[in-house]
Motif scaffolding. Structure first.
Motif, mmCIF file in Angstrom:
data_model
loop_
_atom_site.group_PDB
_atom_site.id
_atom_site.type_symbol
_atom_site.label_atom_id
_atom_site.label_comp_id
_atom_site.label_asym_id
_atom_site.label_seq_id
_atom_site.Cartn_x
_atom_site.Cartn_y
_atom_site.Cartn_z
ATOM 1 N N LEU A 188 0.816 -1.126 0.465
ATOM 2 C CA LEU A 188 -0.110 0.125 -0.152
ATOM 3 C C LEU A 188 0.841 0.885 0.171
ATOM 4 O O LEU A 188 0.721 2.034 -0.244
ATOM 5 N N ASN A 202 -3.899 -1.521 -7.143
ATOM 6 C CA ASN A 202 -4.690 -1.567 -6.307
ATOM 7 C C ASN A 202 -6.585 -1.331 -6.586
ATOM 8 O O ASN A 202 -7.341 -1.535 -6.395
ATOM 9 N N ASP A 237 -9.287 -2.273 -0.567
ATOM 10 C CA ASP A 237 -7.811 -3.819 -0.198
ATOM 11 C C ASP A 237 -8.169 -4.758 -0.818
ATOM 12 O O ASP A 237 -9.647 -5.453 -0.751
ATOM 13 N N ARG A 239 -7.130 -7.498 -0.859
ATOM 14 C CA ARG A 239 -7.056 -9.058 -0.166
ATOM 15 C C ARG A 239 -9.001 -9.005 -0.168
ATOM 16 O O ARG A 239 -9.293 -9.992 0.556
#
Length: 272
Positions: A188, A202, A237, A239
């Protein structure tokens, strides 16, 4: 800088293909070592399906690319378009040209495809990939390519893009497409600063989430400024994301016949 643009003005077809395929191969290798998600799938089969769509794009480029180049030549010969209104420094012309072509060639058609049901059904093919990786960036139905090229030509005409700047834009667009779709793990603290100016991996992965509202965000390809300007920027995020579409069976994502039929199959639902 003049020599740089001279190269792009006279770039050979082999060099253009090398940029397209070289970038893809590079990120395909990188994602094998630093994957964001460890998918249980045959990478070669998955790539093969998506490269079929790349082949249709290349064929369409050969057929219609001549017209696009003629438009570039026309605006140059007739001093038409924004870039020909003022004697810009070359580096300013390059930045403005790339920024505006990212809008006309990517942001505008991309947002239109998410807004209108008929156009969305062509774009569903791209979003139906449940294992997003570098090859997903090449996964576009031929009908989608026609819309993107039409708005890109509009941009060339209005902006006054010469052929060298057009080829430079296409090269940058291809590399960013590979970069943003690659299944790579980006910390990040690296990814977020990138997203302040450019589209980061991302950032774009949020766009591939399987349902709205995230699906309807992050339409740009090179510069994040358009999403920030028009309120379509989002960050999540990676994930916690799931790829694919909530209106399609995940098992159909590698069925080529099914994928090519999606825009014309009235039994396939959309969430509009």
């Amino acid at each position: 800088m003049n020599n740089f643009m001279e190269y792009w003005t006279n770039i050979s077809s082999s060099h253009r293909v090398l940029i397209l395929m070289g970038g893809m191969v590079f990120f395909w290798l990188v994602e094998g070592y630093y994957p964001l998600f460890k998918f249980s799938f045959n990478r070669f089969k998955h790539a093969g399906v998506n490269l079929v769509f790349l082949a249709t794009t290349l064929v369409l480029n050969l057929i219609f690319g001549i017209f696009t180049i003629k438009v570039c030549s026309y605006v140059t010969e007739h001093n038409f378009g924004l870039l020909n209104l003022v004697e810009w420094p070359l580096w300013v012309e390059i930045v403005i040209g790339l920024l505006l072509m990212d809008f006309f060639g990517q942001y505008l058609p991309h947002r239109l495809m998410h807004k209108y049901k008929y156009l969305w059904k062509f774009h569903m093919v791209h979003h139906s990939d449940t294992k997003v990786d570098v090859t997903t960036g090449t996964r576009h139905h031929p009908g989608e390519w026609l819309l993107r090229e039409a708005t890109a030509i509009l941009g060339i005409f209005l902006v006054g893009v010469p052929v060298g700047l057009y080829f430079l834009y296409r090269g940058c667009a291809a590399l960013f497409t590979h970069f943003n779709h690659a299944n790579i793990r980006v910390p990040l603290w690296i990814d977020k600063p990138i997203s302040w100016i450019f589209v980061s991996p991302n950032m774009h992965k949020a766009h591939h989430h399987y349902k709205r509202p995230l699906t309807d965000t992050n339409y740009s390809n090179i510069f994040s400024v358009w999403d920030r300007l028009f309120g379509t920027f989002a960050y999540a995020d990676p994930r916690e994301l799931r790829y694919g579409l909530d209106v399609l069976d995940d098992k159909t994502d590698e069925d080529l016949g099914y994928q090519f039929r999606i825009p014309f199959d009235k039994s396939i639902k959309t969430d509009y």
